[in-house]
Design an enzyme around this catalytic site. Sequence first.
Site, mmCIF file in Angstrom:
data_model
loop_
_atom_site.group_PDB
_atom_site.id
_atom_site.type_symbol
_atom_site.label_atom_id
_atom_site.label_comp_id
_atom_site.label_asym_id
_atom_site.label_seq_id
_atom_site.Cartn_x
_atom_site.Cartn_y
_atom_site.Cartn_z
ATOM 1 N N CYS A 7 -31.257 25.418 -7.153
ATOM 2 C CA CYS A 7 -32.400 26.223 -6.712
ATOM 3 C C CYS A 7 -32.752 25.887 -5.271
ATOM 4 O O CYS A 7 -32.173 24.996 -4.675
ATOM 5 C CB CYS A 7 -33.585 25.970 -7.621
ATOM 6 S SG CYS A 7 -34.229 24.299 -7.432
ATOM 7 N N ASP A 8 -33.744 26.575 -4.776
ATOM 8 C CA ASP A 8 -34.173 26.361 -3.394
ATOM 9 C C ASP A 8 -35.348 25.389 -3.332
ATOM 10 O O ASP A 8 -35.298 24.384 -2.652
ATOM 11 C CB ASP A 8 -34.551 27.693 -2.755
ATOM 12 C CG ASP A 8 -34.683 27.593 -1.247
ATOM 13 O OD1 ASP A 8 -34.065 26.698 -0.644
ATOM 14 O OD2 ASP A 8 -35.392 28.429 -0.674
#
Length: 102
Positions: free
Chosen positions: A16-17
């Site tokens: 994920c970011d």
Amino acid sequence: MASIDSKDIHKIIVACDAGMGSSVMLASQLRKQLKGTGVTVEHTPVNEIPADADVVVCHSGLAARARVSAPDKVLVPFQIFLGDPAVTKLVATIKNGGTVDA
């Protein structure tokens, strides 16, 4: 193009970011769906994909960054966090046998 046989998948990384929210839910969902298969699912930032990952699952918007972080890993990009066909296909392939291509 990287590929891996389902019997060789032992660790999936949900990359994920920001490290919060929807991707955590996806990792939890994958753990439940793959319970009893011997596959572990972990959640990490896209820039910190571990070397022992077999498959990386990430939102299509992060795919380029994931390829830089883990160029030799099978990458499964998805569009929606829950119920995406790419993730559904990955789970089915792990359970039923076959090859995952990325």
